[in-house]
Scaffold this active site. Structure first.
Site, mmCIF file in Angstrom:
data_model
loop_
_atom_site.group_PDB
_atom_site.id
_atom_site.type_symbol
_atom_site.label_atom_id
_atom_site.label_comp_id
_atom_site.label_asym_id
_atom_site.label_seq_id
_atom_site.Cartn_x
_atom_site.Cartn_y
_atom_site.Cartn_z
ATOM 1 N N CYS A 195 0.801 -1.330 -0.137
ATOM 2 C CA CYS A 195 0.071 0.417 0.090
ATOM 3 C C CYS A 195 0.937 1.768 -0.361
ATOM 4 C CB CYS A 195 -1.337 0.459 1.036
ATOM 5 S SG CYS A 195 -1.875 -1.325 1.275
ATOM 6 N N ASP A 196 1.981 0.991 -0.268
ATOM 7 C CA ASP A 196 2.636 2.105 -0.579
ATOM 8 C C ASP A 196 2.826 2.778 -1.758
ATOM 9 O OD1 ASP A 196 4.943 4.423 -0.826
ATOM 10 O OD2 ASP A 196 5.618 3.240 0.924
#
Ligand SMILES: *Cc1c(COP(=O)(O)O)cnc(C)c1O
Length: 390
Positions: free
Chosen positions: A338-339
């Site tokens: 989720c980066d």
């Protein structure tokens, strides 16, 4: 043997199936896995050793610290470049002799220096006065080589800024080492990782030769030249074969430095990258809007789970899929985390099969270096890269 499963493996001679690829083709994996062939590492070591001739090879352990790799290299007579206490311990556990291990990190913990000395490591790197002072305290009288900054690197992954002293600082550091009771025995540099052509070493060696000659003229009896790493691996652009490449580097070294008593080389990538491939899975293929020409392809491995070297898109891995051979189109390739920085290739998209789908297997070629330990511990709950050693 041909594996028809991989269309491009058959079509392109540089993608001839190898032991690791054959293993991948015949096994199931439930998470991203590096499959590494020890025979291939041995082959690469032999080729580099053949080309490097009288230079001692100190394998840069960080490139792939699998214990089996270290043991294999110990058995073949390889020496080691370690960056920490843990890497020194690993080498010793696998049978290396302490005097064949150099402590090459220029940024060391004092207690690690003391540990290294206590087990018999005698050779240390430094590029700053404070580091020399640490070595003098924790390993009095030790041999040190000074790392210098080199410019003109043509490497795909240059290392020039972080490590090494400026040429103008070298004379002072050599004198300081002597004053501290250390033995400054030589110089080291790193031409830059993934230096694709041996000829690219020339301008860098020219710079180091000037510093070497000046140091000798100033009365320092240098006998060790550490030429570092930089030996390339095949990714998406052809590279010279390891034996010829290494021999061409040594020729250039001899032309400039003559008969240096001790020469060290520290290949990392060139030793292990081509020995392994990562098997991964496509998690999602999407278009942000219907009119987009490129697709987004999300894998179950990304920048934080083994593919850190895609940073700045510096290292361009090659991919194989089960659908190779047909029509392809440009894809932005991203990891699963989720980066939003977890994008592998966007500036230069990757061409992948038009019918690629979630659930498809994807093989990332020649990933044996700088992957398994270059991963987060479990960011987002994704497991670190698994390893199978053949
Ligand atoms: C990482 C490293 C190497 C290995 O470099 P490659 O380009 O992978 O061959 C060699 N020497 C030092 C000091 C290093 O830090």
């Amino acid at each position: 043997m041909t594996v028809s499963f991989y269309g491009s493996a058959v079509a392109d001679p540089v993608f001839l199936p190898d032991e690791a690829l054959n293993y991948i083709a015949t096994h199931e994996f439930d998470r991203p896995t590096l499959v590494l062939s020890l025979d291939r590492v041995a082959q690469q070591y032999d080729a580099l050793a053949g080309g490097l001739g009288r230079a001692a090879i100190h394998y840069a352990v960080k490139a792939n610290p699998e214990p089996e790799v270290i043991r294999l290299l110990v058995e073949r007579g390889c020496h080691f470049d370690a960056a920490s206490r843990a890497e020194i311990e690993l080498c010793l556990q696998q049978g290396a002799h302490a005097e064949d291990i150099s402590f090459g990190n220029t940024v060391k913990r004092g207690s690690d220096i003391a540990f290294a000395r206590s087990v018999g490591v005698v050779l240390f790197a430094a590029d700053a006065e404070e580091e020399l002072e640490k070595i003098a305290v924790h390993a009095p009288g030790a041999q040190v080589y000074l790392r210098v900054i080199v410019e003109n690197s043509s490497a795909d992954w240059p290392l020039s800024r972080k490590f090494g002293c400026a040429p103008s600082a070298l004379p002072g550091l050599l004198d300081r080492a002597v004053a501290l009771g250390l033995r400054p025995v030589g110089l080291s540099f790193h031409v830059g990782s993934q230096t694709r052509k041996a000829a690219m070493w020339g301008p860098v060696l020219d710079q180091v030769a000037i510093l070497w000659n000046n140091a000798k003229a100033a009365g320092h009896d240098l006998d060790l030249l550490n030429i570092g790493g930089g030996f390339p691996a095949f990714y998406d652009a052809p590279v010279e074969a390891p034996r010829g490449y290494a021999a061409a580097v040594m020729e250039q070294v001899h032309a400039r430095f003559g008969d240096v008593p001790r020469i060290m080389a520290e290949p990392g990538r060139g030793m292990v990258a081509e020995a392994g491939h990562i098997v991964a899975e496509v998690l999602l293929v999407s278009r942000k809007q219907e009119s987009d020409l490129h697709r987004w392809v999300y894998l179950d491995i990304g920048k934080f789970s083994g593919l850190a070297e895609t940073m700045d898109e510096a290292i361009r891995y090659k991919f194989l899929t089960t659908r190779d051979g047909g029509e392809t189109g440009p894809c932005v390739l991203a990891g699963p985390s989720c980066d939003s920085a977890d994008i592998l290739y966007e500036k230069r998209p990757v061409n992948l099969p038009a019918d690629l789908k979630a659930g498809d297997r994807i093989v990332i070629r020649n990933c044996g270096a700088y992957t398994t330990t270059y991963a987060s511990v479990g960011f987002n709950g994704f497991p670190p890269l698994d390893v199978v050693v053949l």
